[in-house]
Scaffold this motif. Structure first.
Motif, PDB file in Angstrom:
ATOM      1  N   ASP A 330       0.842  -1.140  -0.017  1.00  0.00           N
ATOM      2  CA  ASP A 330      -0.115  -0.156  -0.384  1.00  0.00           C
ATOM      3  C   ASP A 330       0.739   1.334   0.068  1.00  0.00           C
ATOM      4  O   ASP A 330       0.644   2.318  -0.717  1.00  0.00           O
ATOM      5  N   LEU A 331       2.035   1.204   0.892  1.00  0.00           N
ATOM      6  CA  LEU A 331       2.703   2.259   0.758  1.00  0.00           C
ATOM      7  C   LEU A 331       3.320   2.642  -0.572  1.00  0.00           C
ATOM      8  O   LEU A 331       3.747   3.729  -0.945  1.00  0.00           O
ATOM      9  N   ALA A 332       4.070   1.680  -1.033  1.00  0.00           N
ATOM     10  CA  ALA A 332       4.779   1.750  -1.998  1.00  0.00           C
ATOM     11  C   ALA A 332       3.855   2.180  -3.525  1.00  0.00           C
ATOM     12  O   ALA A 332       4.287   3.096  -4.159  1.00  0.00           O
ATOM     13  N   LEU A 333       2.512   1.707  -3.619  1.00  0.00           N
ATOM     14  CA  LEU A 333       1.661   2.047  -4.537  1.00  0.00           C
ATOM     15  C   LEU A 333       1.428   3.615  -4.197  1.00  0.00           C
ATOM     16  O   LEU A 333       1.230   4.519  -5.310  1.00  0.00           O
ATOM     17  N   VAL A1031       6.496  14.143   1.784  1.00  0.00           N
ATOM     18  CA  VAL A1031       7.446  15.088   2.318  1.00  0.00           C
ATOM     19  C   VAL A1031       9.016  14.505   2.462  1.00  0.00           C
ATOM     20  O   VAL A1031       9.981  15.199   2.070  1.00  0.00           O
ATOM     21  N   TYR A1032       9.192  13.238   2.384  1.00  0.00           N
ATOM     22  CA  TYR A1032      10.474  12.748   2.423  1.00  0.00           C
ATOM     23  C   TYR A1032      11.631  13.086   1.225  1.00  0.00           C
ATOM     24  O   TYR A1032      12.582  12.917   1.652  1.00  0.00           O
ATOM     25  N   HIS A1033      10.604  13.093   0.324  1.00  0.00           N
ATOM     26  CA  HIS A1033      11.622  13.394  -0.822  1.00  0.00           C
ATOM     27  C   HIS A1033      12.476  14.795  -0.816  1.00  0.00           C
ATOM     28  O   HIS A1033      13.611  14.682  -1.202  1.00  0.00           O
ATOM     29  N   VAL A1101      11.868   3.188   5.602  1.00  0.00           N
ATOM     30  CA  VAL A1101      13.269   3.101   5.518  1.00  0.00           C
ATOM     31  C   VAL A1101      13.766   3.409   3.924  1.00  0.00           C
ATOM     32  O   VAL A1101      14.439   3.884   3.329  1.00  0.00           O
ATOM     33  N   CYS A1102      13.175   2.328   3.306  1.00  0.00           N
ATOM     34  CA  CYS A1102      13.364   1.900   1.737  1.00  0.00           C
ATOM     35  C   CYS A1102      12.923   3.082   0.941  1.00  0.00           C
ATOM     36  O   CYS A1102      13.282   3.501   0.109  1.00  0.00           O
ATOM     37  N   LEU A1103      11.879   3.390   1.169  1.00  0.00           N
ATOM     38  CA  LEU A1103      11.220   4.623   0.460  1.00  0.00           C
ATOM     39  C   LEU A1103      11.940   5.680   0.685  1.00  0.00           C
ATOM     40  O   LEU A1103      11.999   6.552  -0.340  1.00  0.00           O
ATOM     41  N   SER A1104      12.397   6.321   1.922  1.00  0.00           N
ATOM     42  CA  SER A1104      12.861   7.506   2.148  1.00  0.00           C
ATOM     43  C   SER A1104      14.530   7.495   1.665  1.00  0.00           C
ATOM     44  O   SER A1104      15.041   8.352   1.144  1.00  0.00           O
ATOM     45  N   GLY A1105      15.133   6.476   1.762  1.00  0.00           N
ATOM     46  CA  GLY A1105      16.693   6.373   1.112  1.00  0.00           C
ATOM     47  C   GLY A1105      17.022   5.423   0.172  1.00  0.00           C
ATOM     48  O   GLY A1105      18.273   5.532  -0.080  1.00  0.00           O
ATOM     49  N   PHE A1160      13.399  -5.563   0.187  1.00  0.00           N
ATOM     50  CA  PHE A1160      12.785  -4.581  -0.705  1.00  0.00           C
ATOM     51  C   PHE A1160      13.720  -3.849  -1.429  1.00  0.00           C
ATOM     52  O   PHE A1160      13.739  -3.449  -2.502  1.00  0.00           O
ATOM     53  N   ALA A1161      14.882  -3.828  -0.894  1.00  0.00           N
ATOM     54  CA  ALA A1161      16.162  -2.994  -1.779  1.00  0.00           C
ATOM     55  C   ALA A1161      16.579  -3.882  -2.755  1.00  0.00           C
ATOM     56  O   ALA A1161      17.006  -3.335  -3.862  1.00  0.00           O
ATOM     57  N   TRP A1162      17.088  -5.091  -2.170  1.00  0.00           N
ATOM     58  CA  TRP A1162      17.986  -5.894  -3.178  1.00  0.00           C
ATOM     59  C   TRP A1162      17.070  -6.995  -3.750  1.00  0.00           C
ATOM     60  O   TRP A1162      17.593  -7.708  -4.776  1.00  0.00           O
ATOM     61  N   GLY A1163      15.980  -7.444  -3.416  1.00  0.00           N
ATOM     62  CA  GLY A1163      14.908  -8.321  -3.776  1.00  0.00           C
ATOM     63  C   GLY A1163      15.593  -9.659  -3.304  1.00  0.00           C
ATOM     64  O   GLY A1163      16.523  -9.745  -2.612  1.00  0.00           O
ATOM     65  N   ILE A1164      14.694 -10.621  -3.420  1.00  0.00           N
ATOM     66  CA  ILE A1164      14.977 -12.052  -2.696  1.00  0.00           C
ATOM     67  C   ILE A1164      15.853 -12.909  -3.655  1.00  0.00           C
ATOM     68  O   ILE A1164      16.356 -13.957  -3.320  1.00  0.00           O
ATOM     69  N   GLY A1165      16.008 -12.694  -4.734  1.00  0.00           N
ATOM     70  CA  GLY A1165      16.798 -13.294  -5.745  1.00  0.00           C
ATOM     71  C   GLY A1165      17.960 -12.467  -6.672  1.00  0.00           C
ATOM     72  O   GLY A1165      18.338 -11.346  -5.905  1.00  0.00           O
TER      73      GLY A1165
END
Length: 1268
Positions: A330-333, A1031-1033, A1101-1105, A1160-1165
């Protein structure tokens, strides 16, 4: 002369004498052991094993010799596995002619192959293992070096079971049914079996046949035992995991035997069903895989393995009951809806990776995952179904996400399943070919129960009704084309067609070949039946006619511009026309592609748009404006107009004209710096077949086809010299003040022409302004020459001069030689002459504001426009919007002692320019470009610049008031880290609020209904999550975010423990081998909320940075947190009982948070580019964990927190992201496993080693052999 007797001759002599006397096997074994020890031979002896087996087979195949051999094994004077290997090579091929020997061999297997302790590190183990490898040719067959004894043990047991398996299949006539129709082991005699010493009568032959059948039963039962035994089943799992090329054939044989064996019918200990169950991949995993056994604290306790909640629960709160699972989605969308930032990675790839990570971390089925994805996207639309008015189209963007991006994500996931090796699919009952596609169908079927989420927004109600009508017509047996439906009024339908969002989703999925029209026949999908074709007005020629080959006409072009394409084939045909058609056809095709198909073509989007716009900009930007074209519609279009349109779209989509944020995290460049023309072209080139990159998914292959259709060769920025020249100048403008304009050069002359045009009507009574000076130039122009012609120059030449002209005008205004209104008028004249100039004006003002060298402009209503008329009203509304956060807002009203409102001069000039535009369709495209830049520029200036700009704009566009005030409210957080912390605190409180997540907390409270004045009769407090995402951007000091989030997460855990678990149960809570016991319901609720807090923290964290902040988290933030002396204050107050529980929950929360951040940052694979950064960062973090476990690093955190973090992190990594384990060094894995064993976490230690690949397989086998 006879040769001297060797030591082994002496052994044989003793053996022959004992055999002749039928002596006591124990005495024989003791004598042999004594003689060998006296001769200096260490025991067990590989040489003795060879001597004894060679002696028995076959000249001395008598009962007493098998007894001698058994006693030698019991007294450990021969290595058991070597004896078994030697016997298998000799006995199995002769099992028909020597059934007794085969039975004795299997009896030895039964007695000695399951005792693994001491087999790997016993005396002579290296020599023994080398001998076993030599006998069975294991290294040659499996392709692994024979240097590790543990690996040899795995291969030996694997080979032993396989030999029994092939022998049993051969005995039952089933071996020919395997895919390779033969065995790779010597299971048949090399020569014809002829025994001249015995004459077999019928009785003897019948006895042998009976014994042969019994042997087959025993062999099958032994196979079952190997698969069931705790240790050998784990060894076989290691073989499955590390020898994947052989495993499919092994499983194929097991399944064939289980389904067809007649011997199983005679077995009293094993049934066909038992063997098939043991042969299933699922069972093989469950005997070893840690998901079920080791993740009790994450999945089993929290109940995440259960299906999704019922639809009625979701209906009650818009789906927030499952927010603990899909909150990050939901946050990512919602974050993707922010039009002010552009990701270097496509939304399709981002959402696809996120869905895969959440599916793995949550352990949900793909059906539940797709349901969660659709619900999140529907919530996204419903969140602003009645959007506020503003310059940014909000609802269309959300509909595009639901009806275009999400179907593409689903298509990507289905395509990924197709690419899985067919052998893996065949041998995994949980991976049925096409199962994800079936799950998509079932998930969309289920959406029909979510009535509150399916109500269509007013703007698409007619489209939903039309989709329902289309389905009703087909169900009624009436087939019509899309052109007919476009012309059909719903009032003409004999039955009311009430469509909803599911009808639009189905149409989008049909367009993507994810569904077919059988969906129209789902129960409840249509609500009636039609007996005749409704009357409709004559069909206008449009997409259907064009696809059938009709030529383009003005009427058809208008229809295709106003109606989006319904299929990819239609767009591909237009695209081909745009590339290969005549000049008129190219212009018409480009017009169509930039029409409704681009703006509202949710089902189909056009990729590679930026790289397609670059050549348009290059060509038309080099044409003089007297070149024009007449469209079939009768309109005339100039080179300036075409260039400005293309250039505006290019910059609006990717915004590389904006200066990137100055902050960066770690050694990862900022996203803004990646979105350059060079980067976009490199992405395009990477999809070409000539790039050599293997494209494994459907979307990338489609992009490859599109890229190659325009040019099969790589394209670089040097191919666009004019664009390259402009971009280099743009970079210089951002980096430093303007310089380098030389008088008399063509650029200087162009500057003069532009200034003359900009200020041609300017005069001050009888005095004309003839000279405007800047720091870099002196340009003059006649003030009263109204007949001055506009520069007849190509666009690129004009853009090159624009920064100097604007700089000269701003300098003149600063020195009082130009009134502010005249400056605004001049800038408007420039933008009207060449709208593309607006992009360069934006770039120039953005750079100049950041320099801070200009004096402030007093917004007093005399020289500059005044915001005073509604500044106090703006302040009141900002306070109401931020009411839920508790953030104090500095006063905006100017009192007697307060100075007048001021803005930096470049910002004042830019704001004045923007308010000269009318709020209409003509100006919309350029306001969409300038508006976000103005907001970003004002937000970066000191408070209260943004509220002042908002006040100015609300005077001009009153219906945009809510939107502008909301934008102004966001800037409160950009000037105070304390305000940001307060906002983050509100996010956690909203998400975890109330006694039940399903009723009060979760997505509903965090994101609310977006922003709008249509609730509660006016502006209402905005949900904290929406505020933070907007805001975070713009937060410069982004690094402090992680520490604050961890602090809030730890506080949340304490609150959860205090409110969620009764103290009387906490005192009784203890950990057992099967997880956490006592108060199971309360603990499950607490763990669910702890996970929710962790997932919120990881998402923020992942969305912010992004990658940089995650890298900093693993390399610095988490190690520093554990090293610091952090203790549970609550525990001290409570005498330690609650503190111990809080400490443990904190460790689990941090583990889940950390793994989620990485996923979220690197993926699982390894499919995404970001995964290339994972090994280095992960290795550093795991080295820290291993060093702390080794005692090399002193920790200050609570020991319970540390223990639960390490065990939780490793459990999640092994169970959910096993690919990560392969990124780690074997030495680190071994050290970690030793530390875990010290905590009695043997199963977890084994799981870690077992997932580490071939390099840790031997150590894993050693650990298995030593387990009790």
């Amino acid at each position: 002369m006879a040769a001297p007797l060797t030591m082994w001759d002496g052994v044989l002599e003793i053996t022959q004498m004992a055999q002749a006397k039928v002596g006591d096997p124990l005495l024989w074994a003791l004598q042999i052991s004594s003689n060998l020890s006296c001769s200096g031979i260490s025991l067990p002896s590989p040489e003795l094993a060879n001597v004894l087996v060679s002696y028995i087979c076959w000249d001395n195949n008598v009962p007493i010799m098998w007894k001698f051999l058994e006693k030698a094994l019991v007294l450990k004077i021969v290595p058991p596995f070597l004896i078994l290997a030697l016997l298998s090579e000799r006995v199995i091929p002769c099992r028909r002619s020597k059934p007794v020997a085969y039975r004795l061999y299997m009896e030895l297997l039964r007695r000695h192959s399951f005792e693994l302790k001491g087999q790997i590190n016993g005396p002579n183990h290296e020599k023994v293992m080398k001998s076993i490898d030599g006998v069975l040719h294991l290294s040659e067959i499996f392709g692994l070096e024979a240097s590790d004894p543990g690996i040899i043990v795995v291969e030996f047991l694997y080979a032993t079971v396989w030999q029994l398996l092939d022998a049993s299949l051969d005995d039952e006539g089933l071996l020919e049914l395997t895919s390779d129709k033969k065995s790779m082991w010597p299971i048949k005699p090399q020569d014809m079996e002829i025994d001249g010493h015995e004459i077999f009568d019928e009785i003897r032959m019948a006895h042998n046949e009976k014994l042969h059948n019994l042997n087959t039963v025993m062999a099958v039962e032994l196979i079952g035992r190997f698969l069931q035994d705790k240790k050998t089943s784990k060894i076989l799992y290691l073989a499955r995991h590390n020898l994947p090329t052989h495993w499919p054939r092994f499983i194929e044989r097991l399944q064939l035997l289980g389904a067809n064996s007649s011997a199983l019918k005679s077995s009293k200990v094993l049934t066909s069903e038992d063997l098939l169950r043991l042969a299933s991949d699922k069972c093989t995993v469950l005997t070893y895989e840690p998901k079920q056994n080791l993740l009790q604290n994450f999945h089993a306790v929290t109940g995440l393995m259960s299906p999704l909640v019922t639809s009625s629960a979701v209906l009650s709160d818009g789906g927030s009951s499952i927010s603990s699972l899909w909150l990050p989605l939901d946050l990512a969308l919602e974050d993707a809806m922010d039009g002010y930032q552009v990701n270097a990675t496509s939304s399709i790839e981002i959402v696809t990776g996120l869905v895969k990570s959440l599916q793995a971390m949550n352990g949900t089925t793909w059906h539940d995952t797709f349901v969660g994805l659709w619900i999140a996207a529907l919530r996204l639309v419903q969140r602003e179904r009645d959007p506020i008015e503003g310059p940014v189209p909000r609802l269309d963007t959300r509909l595009c996400m639901l009806l275009s991006i999400i179907p593409l994500v689903v298509a990507e996931l289905i395509e990924e399943e197709k690419s899985v090796d067919i052998n893996e699919l065949k041998n995994d009952s949980s991976k049925v070919p096409g199962s994800r596609r079936n799950d998509v169908v079932s998930s969309i079927k289920l959406l029909g129960d979510y009535h509150s989420l399916l109500s269509p927004p007013h703007s698409v109600l007619s489209l939903a009704n039309q989709a329902a009508a289309k389905a009703m017509l087909l169900v009624s047996g009436i087939s019509v084309g899309s052109a007919y439906l476009d012309c059909l009024s719903m009032n003409e339908m004999p039955v009311k067609c009430s469509g909803n969002m599911r009808h639009l989703i189905v149409e989008a999925c049909i367009a993507r070949n994810l569904l077919d029209t059988s969906a129209y026949f789902w129960p409840g999908y249509v609500n009636g039946h039609i007996n005749h074709i409704p009357n409709a007005p004559p069909q206008m020629p449009g997409w259907s006619a064009f696809l059938k080959g009709a030529p383009l006409t003005p009427i058809m072009i208008n229809a295709m511009v106003s109606t989006p394409a319904s299929s990819l084939a239609e767009l591909e045909k237009v695209f081909e026309l745009a590339v290969k058609g005549s000049d008129d056809e190219k212009v018409s095709a480009a017009t169509i592609l930039c029409g409704a198909s681009l703006l509202r073509g949710w089902n189909i989007q056009i990729p590679q748009l930026a790289c397609s716009l670059m050549p348009i900009c290059e060509v038309f930007g080099s044409c003089v404006p007297d070149v024009s074209w007449k469209l079939p519609t009768g309109d005339e279009i100039s080179a300036h107009a075409v260039f400005s349109n293309a250039f505006a779209v290019l910059l609006k989509l990717w915004r590389f004209n904006h200066p990137p944020l100055e902050h960066g995290v770690g050694d990862v460049p900022t996203v803004g710096s990646q979105l350059t023309p060079e980067y976009l072209l490199l992405v395009r080139n990477s999809y070409l077949p000539s790039s050599g990159i293997v494209l494994n998914d459907q979307t990338k292959r489609r992009l490859s086809e599109v890229a190659a259709s325009s040019s099969p060769h790589p394209v670089f920025l040097d191919s666009f010299p004019k664009l390259k020249c402009w971009y280099r100048q743009h970079q210089k403008c951002i980096a430093s003040a303007l310089s380098g304009l030389v008088e008399g050069t063509p650029v200087h002359q162009t500057v003069n022409l532009l200034l003359t045009m900009m200020f041609r009507k300017m005069n001050r009574g009888s005095q004309s302004v003839t000279t405007i000076n800047s720091g870099s130039s002196s340009s003059s122009g006649p003030g009263n020459d109204d007949s001055s012609l506009r520069p007849n120059l190509p666009s690129w030449e004009i853009l090159e001069a624009v920064p100097f002209a604007v700089d000269a005008a701003l300098t003149a205004c600063a020195h009082g030689r130009l009134y502010p209104r005249e400056l605004a008028t001049g800038l408007k004249n420039l933008a009207d002459f060449l709208p593309a100039c607006l992009a360069t004006i934006v770039s120039y003002f953005s750079a100049e504001v950041s320099r801070g060298v200009w004096k402030p402009a007093f917004m007093n209503g005399t020289d500059w426009p005044s915001p005073a008329a509604n500044l106090s009203n703006v302040e009141d509304k900002i306070k109401k919007i931020l009411a839920a956060t508790g953030v104090d807002i500095p006063s905006l009203a100017a009192g007697e002692s307060s100075p007048a409102a001021t803005l930096p001069l470049p910002l004042a000039a830019f704001a004045s320019l923007t308010i000269t535009y009318k709020i209409d369709k003509t100006s919309e495209r350029f306001l969409n470009l300038a508006g976000p830049a103005l907001e970003s520029l004002a937000a970066g200036c000191p408070w209260p610049c943004m509220p002042i700009v908002a006040s100015l704009w609300t005077q001009k566009a009153k219906r945009w008031f809510d939107f502008l005030v909301f934008s102004a409210s966001r800037t409160v957080f950009l000037h105070s880290n304390d305000a940001v912390f307060q906002l983050l605190k509100s996010c956690f409180a909203a998400t975890l609020s109330g006694a039940s997540i399903s009723s009060n907390g979760g997505v509903g409270a965090l994101l609310g209904h977006g922003f709008g004045s249509h609730f509660c009769g006016g502006i209402s407090p905005v949900a904290p999550g929406i505020l933070y995402l907007r805001v975070y951007h713009s937060i410069r000091d982004i690094e402090f975010i992680t520490e604050e989030i961890i602090s809030l997460m730890m506080h949340s855990v304490t609150q959860v423990a205090c409110t969620g678990l009764p103290k009387e149960r906490l005192g009784k809570l203890k950990r057992t081998r099967n997880g956490l016991q006592c108060g199971q319901v309360s603990l499950a609720a607490a763990m669910t909320r702890v996970k929710l807090a962790a997932s919120l923290g990881a998402s923020l964290v992942c969305l912010s940075g992004g990658l940089g902040l995650v890298q900093l988290l693993f390399k610095e933030t988490l190690p520093s947190w554990f090293i610091s002396s952090y203790r549970s204050e609550q525990g001290e107050e409570d005498g330690g009982s609650l503190g111990g529980m809080v400490a443990m929950l904190r460790g689990y929360a941090l583990a889940y948070f950390a793994v989620l951040c990485g996923a979220f940052a690197w993926g699982i694979g390894n499919s995404c580019l970001a995964s290339k950064r994972r090994p280095k960062v992960l290795r550093a973090h795991m080295e820290f964990l291993a060093s702390a476990l080794d005692g090399k690093i002193s920790l200050g955190c609570d020991s319970a927190t540390w223990k639960s973090y390490v065990s939780g992190f490793v459990s999640l990594m092994v169970g959910c992201t096993p690919q990560w384990v392969l990124d780690l060094e074997p030495d680190v894995l071994i050290r970690l496993s030793k530390g875990l064993r010290q905590w009695n976490e043997e199963e977890l230690a084994l799981a870690l080693l077992g997932s580490g690949g071939v390099n840790t397989m031997g150590t894993a086998a050693e650990l298995i052999s030593e387990m009790q």
